[in-house]
Design an enzyme around this catalytic site. Structure first.
Site, PDB file in Angstrom:
ATOM      1  N   ARG B 250       0.846  -1.193   0.000  1.00 47.11           N
ATOM      2  CA  ARG B 250       0.000   0.000   0.000  1.00 47.11           C
ATOM      3  C   ARG B 250       0.879   1.240   0.000  1.00 47.11           C
ATOM      4  O   ARG B 250       2.094   1.141   0.112  1.00 47.11           O
ATOM      5  CB  ARG B 250      -0.978  -0.023   1.174  1.00 47.11           C
ATOM      6  N   HIS B 251       0.244   2.398  -0.092  1.00 51.64           N
ATOM      7  CA  HIS B 251       1.003   3.629  -0.238  1.00 51.64           C
ATOM      8  C   HIS B 251       1.930   3.867   0.956  1.00 51.64           C
ATOM      9  O   HIS B 251       1.506   3.755   2.103  1.00 51.64           O
ATOM     10  CB  HIS B 251       0.043   4.819  -0.354  1.00 51.64           C
ATOM     11  N   ALA B 252       3.165   4.210   0.644  1.00 52.81           N
ATOM     12  CA  ALA B 252       4.045   4.699   1.696  1.00 52.81           C
ATOM     13  C   ALA B 252       3.428   5.971   2.262  1.00 52.81           C
ATOM     14  O   ALA B 252       2.845   6.770   1.534  1.00 52.81           O
ATOM     15  CB  ALA B 252       5.432   4.984   1.127  1.00 52.81           C
TER      16      ALA B 252
END
Lengths: 412, 432
Positions: B250-252
Site C-alpha cells: 500500500r502507499h508509503a
C-alpha cells in the site's frame, strides 16, 4: 525566437486525481492552455486531492491541498454546473474552441453529461477526445471502479514487485496514476499530430489497466512462448536480475537505521572492481569465481556482500564502488534526492510555483529539456473558479452582468 | 482466444481498411541500447518506421534470457522480441568510416533520432546529436542519459536497479517489516519510465515542428524521471518536509495505514480498498455475506446492521465517535473476511459488481487470460514467419479509434533489413 511547444493548443479538461491531471500538467508546462472544469456544487471535490494533505503550513482548505497543487500547475481553473441549461450551453461553446477534450471519470459518466464522442464531434468535427479510466469504455468490467493500487494489482505490476516467500510488495504509491497520465499525454499529442496530418479528430479510449499490463512484456512472453509463469516458486524476486542475470545484484543494508545501498555487477569487470574495493578473502572463494557459480550460490554471496555493506556508510560506499566503475547508489530518502542531489539541482527538477493562496511552493518538474521550446512551471494550481472571468468573459464573451447572475444562480 | 493484431472491439471491421497508426509518417533511427529500447517500441507500434541500428554481432539484449524454448541464440531472446516489435533492423559498424557515412545518409532522411550511448562516444565518432540536429534543422534528436548529459553525475554507472534505488521509487516500495530491504518494482520500470519521458519529449517537439517546421534536441534525465514518478514521496517532502515510510502493498505514508492485502481461499492475493461510508454500502456487504453463505460466521454482522441505519458515516469523527469507528471497522473486517473465504477472482468480481473498489493481484501472464482483457483485444497474435509460428504478445496501452496502435511485425532478425534500408537511402550495402 523561442516559444513554448504547445502554446497553440487549448484543452477542455475534465481530468482530476493524478491519472488524468498528470497528463494535462505535462501539456500545460509546455504552454498548452488547459482549462480545468470543476463542479461548483461540491467545490470540485470529485478530485479527492483538492483540499487534501500535505499542507504547506497550518492552514487547511479546499484551495490548499499540496498534491492538488503539484498536479495542476500552469492550468486555468473554472467552475461550471453542468446540471444547468446555461452550464451545458457554455461547455459546448468551450468545446467548440478547444482542440482536445480530456477526462478520467468512470466509464459512462461523460455520456450521461451529454458529452459522448458523438456529441462532441457534432459540436466540433475534428475534436480530439481522450478518456482514461481503469478498465476502458467497453468490455465485461466496464462498470468496475479503480484507483492506482487496483490498477496496479489487476495489471500484474503489484505481483511482479516483491521478494520470495513474502506477500506482493507492490508499489508504495500510484505508479499507474503517474504512468497512466504519461500515456494519456502521449495519446493526446499523437492524436493532435494525426489531426495535423489528416485533418481528422478521434476518440482515444484509454484503459489504465491495459497501459499497466503493457509494462511487463518479457514476463508475459515467457508464458505465451515457453509456458513459464511468473507465479512460480521463488518468484518474483525483483531485487535480483533475471534478464540479464547479474550477481551480486540487490539492495543491501548499510550503516544506520533503515539505510540501504543498491549494487549491480553487470559483468566480470564489475565483479573484479567490487572485489578490489571489498578486498576480503571471501571474494576469492571458488563459489564466486564466475557468473554461473555466483548465481548458483547467490544467497551466500548476498550474505557476504550484506555483511560488508552493513558496517559502512552508504554514500561513501557507493562513491567508492562508482570510482571503481560499477553501478552503486544509496537508496535515497526524499530529502536526500530533493535537497542534496547534484543532478536534480543541476536539472532544475523542483521548480517553485506561485499559488494564489498558498504562496510559493516547490513542485515536481519534468524529466526532459527541449533545446528550443522548453517547459516552464511558475504558476500553481488554480483556486476554485480562479479563471472564471478570463474564460467566460474573454474567451466566451459572457458579460460581467451575466457572469454575476450566473454566480447567483449557481451556474458557476 | 486473441484479437486480430491491432484490431479492437468497437473498431472498424470487415471491408473497411485498417487506418494507419498516428505516427505512420515518421522515420525514427534508434541506436540500440537497453535503456532506450522501449522508447523506440512506443514509436514503432504507433506506425513509425523505426530503424534499429545494431553493432556487428548484434545488440547485447539479444543475449538476455528468457529465450525461446530456453535455448540461447541471437534470434531467441524474448526480451529482444518484446522491446523491438514493429522495427526494422540493420547492422552498422560506427567504428568504421563507411558505417558512419551510411549512418549520416540515414540521418538525412529521418525525423527522429534516439540514443543512449555512453558519455563521449558519439562525440568521438563525430556523430554527436546536437551537432547532427544543427546540420538538419527539421530533425528531432533525443539523448537519453542516466543523469543530466553534461551534469555533475553524468559519468556514474547505472542499471535499472540503481536508477529506481537512487531516484526515489525503491524508498517507497517494500514491506512493513523494515528489516527487509526496500524493493525494486519488477519489469524494467526504471528504464521504461525514462523511455516514457523520451517519447513524451519527442512528441512535444513533433507538435512544435508541425507548427514551425523546426526540429530541436531533447535531453532526457532518467534519474529525474524516477524522481518525479514517486507521487507522495516527493511532494510530501516538497510541501511539508515530511518523509513517507514504506508499507506492505500500500502507499508509503507519513503515518501507518491499515493492511489492505488479503490472501484468498485459493492462495492468491487481493487488495481490499475502501469499504465505503454509506448505509447502502453496508447493506450490500450484508447481502454479499448472505449470498456467499458466510453471514452466520461473520461475528460483526450486527455492527453492519447498525451501519445500514446511517445515511452516511461522518468519517471525520472516527477518532472521537465509538459507533462510527466500530461500524467502519466492521466494514473493513467484512471485506477481509470475505476475501479470506472466497477464491480471489470471485472476491474481485463479486466486490466490483457490488460497487466495492477491490482488485485481484494478477501475475502478469494471468492478465492475458482474463475475459475483460480478451474482450477488448489486449492479447494480440504476432506471426514469426522464420519459425512458422505465431505468439501472443501484450497489446495496446491505448485504443485509438482513428489511427491505431498495432504491432507491425515481430522484432527484426540480426541485420534483416540492412540491405533494404541502405538501398533506400542510397548508401550501398557494405557498411555492416
Amino acid at each position: 525566437m523561442a516559444s513554448k511547444a504547445l502554446e497553440h493548443i487549448r484543452i477542455c479538461d475534465f481530468t482530476g486525481q493524478l491519472a488524468g491531471a498528470g497528463a494535462t500538467k505535462y501539456l500545460a508546462a509546455f504552454g498548452a492552455q488547459v482549462i480545468r472544469i470543476e463542479d461548483p456544487t461540491n467545490e470540485g471535490r470529485w478530485d479527492i486531492l483538492r483540499g487534501q494533505q500535505p499542507f504547506k503550513d497550518e492552514r487547511q482548505g479546499i484551495n490548499l491541498g499540496g498534491s492538488f497543487n503539484n498536479h495542476n500547475t500552469e492550468k486555468l481553473g473554472i467552475t461550471l454546473n453542468l446540471r444547468t441549461e446555461r452550464g451545458r450551453e457554455l461547455i459546448r461553446e468551450l468545446v467548440a474552441i478547444s482542440d482536445v477534450v480530456s477526462e478520467n471519470f468512470a466509464a459512462g459518466v461523460f455520456d450521461r453529461l451529454g458529452l459522448s464522442y458523438e456529441d462532441l464531434r457534432k459540436i466540433r468535427p475534428d475534436i480530439i477526445y481522450v478518456s482514461n479510466c481503469g478498465f476502458g469504455h467497453s468490455g465485461p468490467y466496464v462498470n468496475f471502479k479503480t484507483w492506482g493500487p487496483i490498477v496496479q494489482a489487476v495489471s500484474g505490476l503489484t505481483f511482479s514487485s516483491g521478494l520470495p516467500e513474502q506477500p506482493p510488495a507492490g508499489w508504495g504509491y500510484s505508479y499507474m496514476d503517474h504512468t497512466g497520465g504519461y500515456y494519456m499525454a502521449m495519446a493526446i499529442m499523437m492524436a493532435i499530430h494525426h489531426r495535423n496530418v489528416t485533418g481528422e479528430g478521434q476518440w482515444v479510449d484509454m484503459s489504465c489497466t491495459e497501459a499497466g499490463a503493457s509494462l511487463n512484456g518479457p514476463a508475459m512472453l515467457d508464458y505465451t512462448v515457453n509456458g513459464r509463469r511468473l507465479r512460480r516458486a521463488g518468484m518474483p524476486n525483483s531485487n535480483r536480475n533475471q534478464s540479464p542475470p547479474m550477481a551480486p545484484h540487490g539492495i543491501y543494508p548499510a550503516e544506520g537505521d533503515d539505510n540501504w545501498i543498491a549494487i549491480a555487477c553487470r559483468n566480470e569487470d564489475d565483479w573484479q572492481a567490487l572485489c578490489s574495493v571489498v578486498a576480503e578473502p571471501w571474494t576469492a572463494d571458488a563459489r564466486f569465481v564466475d557468473l554461473t557459480t555466483r548465481l548458483a550460490h547467490e544467497d551466500e554471496l548476498d550474505e557476504h556482500v550484506a555483511a560488508w555493506t552493513r558496517a559502512r556508510e552508504r554514500f561513501a560506499t557507493a562513491a567508492a564502488l562508482q570510482a571503481a566503475g560499477l553501478p552503486a547508489t544509496a537508496v535515497q530518502r526524499p530529502e536526500e534526492r530533493v535537497d542534496h542531489d547534484a543532478d536534480t539541482a543541476e536539472w532544475g527538477l523542483w521548480p517553485t510555483a506561485h499559488h494564489t493562496e498558498m504562496g510559493d511552493v516547490r513542485v515536481d518538474g519534468l524529466a526532459v529539456h527541449l533545446s528550443e521550446s522548453d517547459w516552464e512551471i511558475t504558476r500553481g494550481a488554480a483556486c476554485l473558479g480562479e479563471h472564471n472571468e478570463y474564460v467566460f468573459g474573454e474567451l466566451l464573451g459572457v458579460s460581467p452582468a451575466e457572469l454575476r447572475s450566473m454566480k447567483e444562480e449557481g451556474v458557476v | 482466444m486473441t484479437a486480430d493484431n491491432g484490431r479492437h472491439a468497437g473498431m472498424p471491421a470487415g471491408d473497411e481498411p485498417m487506418p494507419r497508426g498516428a505516427l505512420a509518417d515518421l522515420r525514427v533511427i534508434e541506436l540500440a541500447h537497453e535503456r532506450s529500447a522501449f522508447a523506440g517500441k512506443l514509436f514503432a507500434d504507433m506506425g513509425a518506421d523505426v530503424i534499429l541500428v545494431e553493432p556487428p554481432g548484434g545488440d547485447a539484449m539479444r543475449t538476455y534470457p528468457p529465450f525461446l524454448e530456453d535455448i540461447p541464440g541471437a534470434e531467441h531472446s524474448l526480451a529482444f522480441w518484446h522491446y523491438h516489435t514493429s522495427k526494422r533492423g540493420i547492422v552498422l559498424d560506427l567504428e568504421r568510416e563507411d558505417g558512419r557515412a551510411a549512418f549520416r545518409r540515414l540521418v538525412a532522411g529521418a525525423d527522429v533520432l534516439i540514443e543512449s550511448e555512453e558519455p563521449g562516444r558519439l562525440e568521438a565518432l563525430g556523430l554527436e546529436f546536437t551537432a547532427l540536429q544543427r546540420e538538419h534543422p527539421r530533425l528531432i534528436t533525443v539523448s537519453m542519459a542516466p543523469f543530466a548529459r553534461n551534469g555533475p553525475r553524468a559519468r556514474e554507472q547505472t542499471t535499472d536497479l540503481t536508477l529506481l534505488a537512487g531516484g526515489g521509487p525503491a524508498w517507497s516500495c517494500g514491506y512493513d517489516d523494515h528489516t527487509l530491504p526496500p524493493v525494486r518494482g519488477g519489469g524494467n520500470q526504471g528504464y521504461q519510465t525514462g523511455c516514457h519521458y523520451a517519447f513524451l519529449g519527442a512528441l512535444t517537439a513533433l507538435l512544435y515542428r508541425d507548427r514551425t517546421g523546426r526540429g530541436q534536441h531533447i535531453d532526457v534525465d532518467m534519474h529525474a524521471a524516477q524522481n518525479i514518478t514517486t507521487e507522495a514521496g516527493s511532494y510530501t517532502w516538497l510541501v511539508a518536509e515530511q518523509t513517507v515510510q514504506r508499507q506492505t502493498g500500500r502507499h508509503a505514508g507519513v503515518n501507518p495505514s491499515p493492511q489492505s492485502q488479503v490472501q484468498c481461499a485459493d492462495g492468491r492475493w487481493v487488495t481490499t480498498g475502501f469499504p465505503g461510508r454509506r448505509g447502502d454500502d453496508y447493506r450490500r456487504l450484508l447481502g454479499w455475506l448472505e449470498e456467499a453463505g458466510l453471514l452466520g460466521e461473520f461475528v460483526e454482522a450486527p455492527l453492519l446492521e447498525l451501519g445500514t441505519q446511517h445515511d452516511r458515516l461522518d468519517l471525520s469523527r472516527i477518532a472521537v465517535d465509538d459507533e462510527v469507528r466500530a461500524i467502519f471497522g466492521a466494514a473493513r473486517s467484512a471485506l477481509v473476511f470475505l476475501a479470506s473465504r472466497l477464491p480471489a477472482y470471485d472476491f474481485f468480481t463479486g466486490g466490483q459488481s457490488r460497487n466495492f473498489q477491490v482488485g485481484i493481484i494478477y501475475s502478469p501472464e494471468e492478465v492475458l487470460e482474463d475475459p475483460h482483457f480478451i474482450a477488448r483485444g489486449f492479447p494480440v497474435r504476432v506471426p514469426h514467419p522464420e519459425l512458422g509460428r505465431a505468439f501472443t504478445y501484450p497489446g495496446a496501452p491505448y485504443l485509438f479509434h482513428g489511427s491505431p496502435w498495432k504491432i507491425q511485425r515481430r522484432a527484426p532478425l540480426l541485420g534483416e533489413h540492412t540491405e533494404e534500408v541502405l538501398r533506400e537511402v542510397g548508401a550501398g550495402a557494405a557498411a555492416g
